[in-house]
Design a protein around this motif. Structure first.
Motif, PDB file in Angstrom:
ATOM      1  N   TYR A   1      24.776 -68.089   5.429  1.00 12.44           N
ATOM      2  CA  TYR A   1      24.566 -66.759   5.669  1.00 12.44           C
ATOM      3  C   TYR A   1      23.760 -65.985   4.608  1.00 12.44           C
ATOM      4  CZ  TYR A   1      26.698 -62.905   8.601  1.00 12.44           C
ATOM      5  OH  TYR A   1      26.988 -61.849   9.496  1.00 12.44           O
ATOM      6  N   LYS A   2      24.066 -66.449   3.330  1.00  8.18           N
ATOM      7  CA  LYS A   2      23.574 -65.553   2.236  1.00  8.18           C
ATOM      8  C   LYS A   2      22.056 -65.957   2.220  1.00  8.18           C
ATOM      9  CE  LYS A   2      22.986 -66.208  -2.839  1.00  8.18           C
ATOM     10  NZ  LYS A   2      23.790 -66.824  -4.228  1.00  8.18           N
ATOM     11  N   THR A   3      21.492 -67.382   2.403  1.00  4.99           N
ATOM     12  CA  THR A   3      20.081 -67.585   2.690  1.00  4.99           C
ATOM     13  C   THR A   3      19.428 -66.643   3.741  1.00  4.99           C
ATOM     14  OG1 THR A   3      20.796 -69.828   1.998  1.00  4.99           O
ATOM     15  CG2 THR A   3      18.735 -69.470   2.836  1.00  4.99           C
TER      16      THR A   3
ATOM     17  N   ILE B   1      20.532 -63.683   5.248  1.00  8.79           N
ATOM     18  CA  ILE B   1      20.250 -62.538   4.785  1.00  8.79           C
ATOM     19  C   ILE B   1      19.240 -61.925   3.680  1.00  8.79           C
ATOM     20  CG2 ILE B   1      21.734 -60.249   3.886  1.00  8.79           C
ATOM     21  CD1 ILE B   1      24.088 -61.940   4.913  1.00  8.79           C
ATOM     22  N   LEU B   2      19.060 -63.045   2.695  1.00 10.38           N
ATOM     23  CA  LEU B   2      18.091 -62.872   1.669  1.00 10.38           C
ATOM     24  C   LEU B   2      16.522 -62.977   2.522  1.00 10.38           C
ATOM     25  CD1 LEU B   2      19.440 -64.950  -1.335  1.00 10.38           C
ATOM     26  CD2 LEU B   2      19.165 -62.439  -1.093  1.00 10.38           C
ATOM     27  N   LYS B   3      16.645 -63.579   3.457  1.00 11.21           N
ATOM     28  CA  LYS B   3      15.356 -63.724   4.301  1.00 11.21           C
ATOM     29  C   LYS B   3      15.021 -62.476   4.866  1.00 11.21           C
ATOM     30  CE  LYS B   3      13.931 -67.990   6.442  1.00 11.21           C
ATOM     31  NZ  LYS B   3      14.047 -68.903   7.153  1.00 11.21           N
TER      32      LYS B   3
ATOM     33  N   ASP C   1      29.307 -58.090  -2.988  1.00 10.46           N
ATOM     34  CA  ASP C   1      29.440 -57.746  -4.219  1.00 10.46           C
ATOM     35  C   ASP C   1      28.243 -58.422  -5.093  1.00 10.46           C
ATOM     36  OD1 ASP C   1      31.409 -55.772  -4.954  1.00 10.46           O
ATOM     37  OD2 ASP C   1      32.943 -57.388  -4.891  1.00 10.46           O
ATOM     38  N   GLU C   2      28.096 -59.633  -4.704  1.00 10.97           N
ATOM     39  CA  GLU C   2      27.053 -60.730  -5.389  1.00 10.97           C
ATOM     40  C   GLU C   2      25.840 -59.853  -5.055  1.00 10.97           C
ATOM     41  OE1 GLU C   2      27.610 -64.815  -4.512  1.00 10.97           O
ATOM     42  OE2 GLU C   2      25.387 -64.910  -4.634  1.00 10.97           O
ATOM     43  N   PHE C   3      25.488 -59.664  -3.951  1.00 11.66           N
ATOM     44  CA  PHE C   3      24.270 -59.017  -3.268  1.00 11.66           C
ATOM     45  C   PHE C   3      24.176 -57.597  -4.281  1.00 11.66           C
ATOM     46  CE2 PHE C   3      24.074 -60.918   1.139  1.00 11.66           C
ATOM     47  CZ  PHE C   3      23.113 -61.979   0.474  1.00 11.66           C
TER      48      PHE C   3
ATOM     49  N   ASN D   1      25.362 -56.640  -6.962  1.00  9.18           N
ATOM     50  CA  ASN D   1      25.174 -56.892  -8.505  1.00  9.18           C
ATOM     51  C   ASN D   1      23.858 -57.651  -8.897  1.00  9.18           C
ATOM     52  OD1 ASN D   1      27.600 -55.485  -9.020  1.00  9.18           O
ATOM     53  ND2 ASN D   1      28.867 -57.299  -8.781  1.00  9.18           N
ATOM     54  N   ASN D   2      23.273 -58.085  -7.908  1.00  8.01           N
ATOM     55  CA  ASN D   2      22.155 -59.025  -8.189  1.00  8.01           C
ATOM     56  C   ASN D   2      20.886 -58.152  -8.597  1.00  8.01           C
ATOM     57  OD1 ASN D   2      19.758 -60.619  -8.127  1.00  8.01           O
ATOM     58  ND2 ASN D   2      20.733 -61.832  -6.420  1.00  8.01           N
ATOM     59  N   LYS D   3      20.408 -58.079 -10.012  1.00 10.81           N
ATOM     60  CA  LYS D   3      19.330 -57.428 -10.566  1.00 10.81           C
ATOM     61  C   LYS D   3      18.122 -57.627  -9.742  1.00 10.81           C
ATOM     62  CE  LYS D   3      21.205 -56.019 -14.516  1.00 10.81           C
ATOM     63  NZ  LYS D   3      22.720 -56.078 -14.234  1.00 10.81           N
ATOM     64  N   SER D   4      17.898 -58.628  -9.110  1.00  5.63           N
ATOM     65  CA  SER D   4      16.522 -58.819  -8.346  1.00  5.63           C
ATOM     66  C   SER D   4      16.644 -58.140  -7.056  1.00  5.63           C
ATOM     67  CB  SER D   4      16.134 -60.254  -8.266  1.00  5.63           C
ATOM     68  OG  SER D   4      17.065 -60.956  -7.624  1.00  5.63           O
ATOM     69  N   LEU D   5      17.774 -57.449  -6.656  1.00  7.03           N
ATOM     70  CA  LEU D   5      17.889 -56.817  -5.172  1.00  7.03           C
ATOM     71  C   LEU D   5      18.297 -55.592  -5.364  1.00  7.03           C
ATOM     72  CD1 LEU D   5      20.321 -59.563  -3.398  1.00  7.03           C
ATOM     73  CD2 LEU D   5      17.718 -59.415  -3.263  1.00  7.03           C
ATOM     74  N   GLN D   6      17.988 -54.918  -6.621  1.00 13.38           N
ATOM     75  CA  GLN D   6      18.476 -53.689  -7.102  1.00 13.38           C
ATOM     76  C   GLN D   6      18.093 -52.561  -6.133  1.00 13.38           C
ATOM     77  OE1 GLN D   6      17.185 -52.882 -11.113  1.00 13.38           O
ATOM     78  NE2 GLN D   6      18.923 -53.254 -11.754  1.00 13.38           N
TER      79      GLN D   6
HETATM   80  C1  LIG Z   1      19.829 -62.976  -6.493  1.00 13.21           C
HETATM   81  O1  LIG Z   1      18.667 -62.624  -5.534  1.00 13.21           O
HETATM   82  C2  LIG Z   1      17.793 -63.305  -5.344  1.00 13.21           C
HETATM   83  C3  LIG Z   1      16.620 -63.142  -4.428  1.00 13.21           C
HETATM   84  O2  LIG Z   1      15.868 -61.868  -4.770  1.00 13.21           O
HETATM   85  C4  LIG Z   1      17.988 -64.923  -4.951  1.00 13.21           C
HETATM   86  O3  LIG Z   1      16.991 -65.750  -5.003  1.00 13.21           O
HETATM   87  C5  LIG Z   1      19.392 -65.343  -5.931  1.00 13.21           C
HETATM   88  O4  LIG Z   1      19.781 -66.439  -5.399  1.00 13.21           O
HETATM   89  C6  LIG Z   1      20.144 -64.149  -6.317  1.00 13.21           C
HETATM   90  N1  LIG Z   1      21.102 -64.426  -7.120  1.00 13.21           N
HETATM   91  C7  LIG Z   1      22.561 -64.570  -6.912  1.00 13.21           C
HETATM   92  C8  LIG Z   1      23.289 -64.931  -8.023  1.00 13.21           C
HETATM   93  O5  LIG Z   1      22.941 -64.443  -5.862  1.00 13.21           O
END
Ligand SMILES: *[C@@H]1O[C@H](CO)[C@@H](O)[C@H](O)[C@H]1NC(C)=O
Ligand SMILES: *[C@@H]1O[C@H](CO)[C@@H](O)[C@H](O)[C@H]1NC(C)=O
Ligand SMILES: *[C@@H]1O[C@H](CO)[C@@H](O)[C@H](O)[C@H]1NC(C)=O
Ligand SMILES: *[C@@H]1O[C@H](CO)[C@@H](O)[C@H](O)[C@H]1NC(C)=O
Length: 366
Positions: A199-201, A203-205, A258-260, A262-267
Motif C-alpha cells: 500500500y505504501k508503495t 500511495i507514494l506513486k 504517521d510515517e508519511f 513525519n517523512n521530510k521528503s513528503l513535507q
Molecule cells: C519517505 O518518502 C520517500 C518518497 O519521497 C520514500 O521514498 C521513502 O521511502 C520514505 N521514507 C520512509 C521512512 O517512509
C-alpha cells in the motif's frame, strides 16, 4: 413595465444562480477517488465479473436509480462530494467523457484490492495498481488541458484524494481459504504488514502524481458483515478472529499515516486515517445511539439465508422496507443511512477518535 420575456429571463437567471449562491465554490477544485465496491459508482458495469450492481434493488433510493453503486442510495464518496460543496457527485472514470476530469474522477472498482490477485475468482476488476495507471492518464490529460506540467502540478496539489482498499484482501483473499493461499503463507500480522508495505508503495506513486491531501479509509468490522456471520453460523454476533485481523491492518495503516506525515521528503503533504472501524462498532453494539437510528444491525436489508448474508442481494429481489433502520444493505455493504454517519463523522469529527490526526474539513483547508 417588465416584459414577459424579461420576467422569464429573470426567473431563469435567478433560478440558475440560486444553487451557486447557496452552495458556493467547492472547498477543493477536485476530488479523486480510489477504492473498491464501497465507493464504486459504475466502473465495473462493463467488466466481465460477478461483482456488479447495476440492477434493482441497488439504487432504489438513489436519484438516478441503479448505477453500479453497491448500496440502496448514496455511498461514502457521494456524501463527501456533497459536504465538499460539489454540485454533482464525482463521475466514474469508465464513463468520463473528458469534459469533467478537472473536477475529479472516481476510479473505484468492486472486488479490487491492494494485492493483484485479490478478487480474481469473481472476474475482472480494476486493481489499485491499475487505478493508479488510469489516474496517470488523467494527469497527462490535465497537463494538456492546463497547458503545462507546473500548472497541472499546482492544480493537482490542491485536490482531495480518497483511498480505500483492503476489505477485499481479507474477504476475497486471506479469509477465502478455498480459493487463495495467502493464509498458509502469512500469519495475520505478517499479512497486515505485507499489505501495508504494498500500500505504501502505491500511495507514494499517487504522491508522485501530485496528491498532497490524502485520506486513507480504514477497514470496517468485516467480521460483523452478514456474509461473515452467515458463513460462520455465528447467530448474529460478530466473528472475532476476523475483526482482530482487520484491526491489525488498521493499526499498521495508522502507523503508516504517521510515517508519511513525519517523512521530510513528503513535507508538503498531509495524510489522514479515517477510523471507520470504531464508529461502526459503536453503531452495531449500541444501535439505539445515533438518535435511535438503527434497529437491525445483524442482518442485511437485501439478501437471503442466515442473517440475510448467505446469498447477497439478487436482481429484482424485494429489499426491506425501512432501509433507514438497517446498518447493512447487503451481505457486504452498508446502507445509505450508515454511509451518511461515517461520512459526516470523518468530514467533521464528532469524537476525537473518528479521524487521525485531523478531519477532512481541516485537511482540505490546509
Ligand atoms: C519517505 O518518502 C520517500 C518518497 O519521497 C520514500 O521514498 C521513502 O521511502 C520514505 N521514507 C520512509 C521512512 O517512509
Ligand atoms: C459529458 O458528460 C457530462 C455529464 O457528465 C455532460 O453534461 C456533457 O454534455 C458531456 N459532454 C459531451 C461532449 O458529451
Ligand atoms: C441465537 O440468538 C438468539 C437471539 O439473539 C437466541 O435467542 C438464541 O438462543 C441463539 N441461539 C443459539 C443457538 O445460540
Ligand atoms: C469516542 O470514541 C471512543 C472510542 O470509540 C469511545 O470509547 C468514547 O466513548 C467516545 N466518546 C464519545 C463522546 O462518543
Amino acid at each position: 413595465m417588465v416584459s414577459f420575456n424579461k420576467l422569464v429571463m429573470f426567473i431563469l437567471f435567478y433560478g440558475f444562480m440560486l444553487p451557486t449562491l447557496v452552495v458556493g465554490k467547492p472547498q477543493v477544485p477536485c476530488y479523486f477517488i480510489f477504492g473498491d465496491s464501497l465507493v464504486d459508482n459504475g466502473n465495473n458495469n462493463h467488466l466481465v465479473t460477478f461483482a456488479k450492481a447495476k440492477y434493482l434493488p441497488h439504487g432504489i433510493d438513489f436519484s438516478s436509480g441503479p448505477t453500479g453503486r453497491f448500496c440502496n442510495g448514496r455511498t461514502f464518496a457521494d456524501f463527501m462530494a456533497e459536504y465538499l460543496g460539489f454540485t454533482n457527485h464525482i463521475p466514474a472514470f469508465a464513463f468520463s467523457n473528458g469534459s469533467d476530469i478537472l473536477l475529479g474522477l472516481n476510479y473505484a472498482s468492486a472486488a479490487a484490492g491492494i494485492r493483484r490477485e485479490t478478487g480474481h475468482h469473481l472476474g475482472d476488476r480494476i486493481t489499485f495498481d491499475q487505478q493508479l495507471q488510469n489516474h496517470e492518464l488523467t494527469v497527462a490529460t490535465i497537463i494538456d488541458v492546463l497547458g503545462g506540467y507546473d500548472l497541472a502540478s499546482t492544480y493537482l496539489q490542491k485536490c482531495y484524494y480518497h483511498i480505500g482498499f483492503g476489505s477485499n484482501d481479507y474477504l476475497n483473499n486471506y479469509f477465502l481459504t478455498s480459493v487463495y493461499e495467502t493464509s498458509s503463507m502469512f500469519t495475520v500480522d505478517e499479512f497486515a504488514k505485507d499489505l501495508i508495505h504494498r500500500y505504501k508503495t502505491q500511495i507514494l506513486k499517487l504522491y508522485n502524481y501530485g496528491a498532497r491531501k490524502v485520506a486513507l479509509h480504514g477497514l470496517g468490522p468485516i467480521g460483523c458483515t452478514p456474509y461473515e456471520m452467515s458463513r460462520h453460523y455465528s447467530n448474529g454476533s460478530c466473528v472475532d478472529y476476523i475483526n482482530t485481523a482487520v484491526q491489525l491492518f488498521n493499526h499498521h495503516l495508522k502507523l503508516l499515516v504517521d510515517e508519511f506525515n513525519n517523512n521530510k521528503s513528503l513535507q508538503n503533504a498531509k495524510f489522514i486515517y479515517l477510523n471507520i472501524y470504531d464508529m461502526s462498532i459503536e453503531a452495531i453494539r449500541n444501535p439505539s445511539a445515533f438518535g435511535k437510528r438503527f434497529r437491525v444491525v445483524n442482518s442485511a436489508c437485501c439478501g437471503m439465508g442466515l442473517n440475510n448474508g448467505a446469498i447477497t442481494c439478487l436482481p429484482f429481489e424485494i429489499p426491506c422496507r425501512d432501509r433507514n433502520k438497517y446498518f447493512f444493505w447487503d451481505a457486504y455493504h452498508t446502507t445509505e443511512a450508515a454511509n451518511k454517519i461515517a461520512s459526516s463523522r470523518t468530514y467533521l469529527a464528532l469524537n476525537e477518535s473518528d479521524v487521525y490526526p485531523i478531519d477532512i474539513y481541516h485537511l482540505v483547508q490546509l
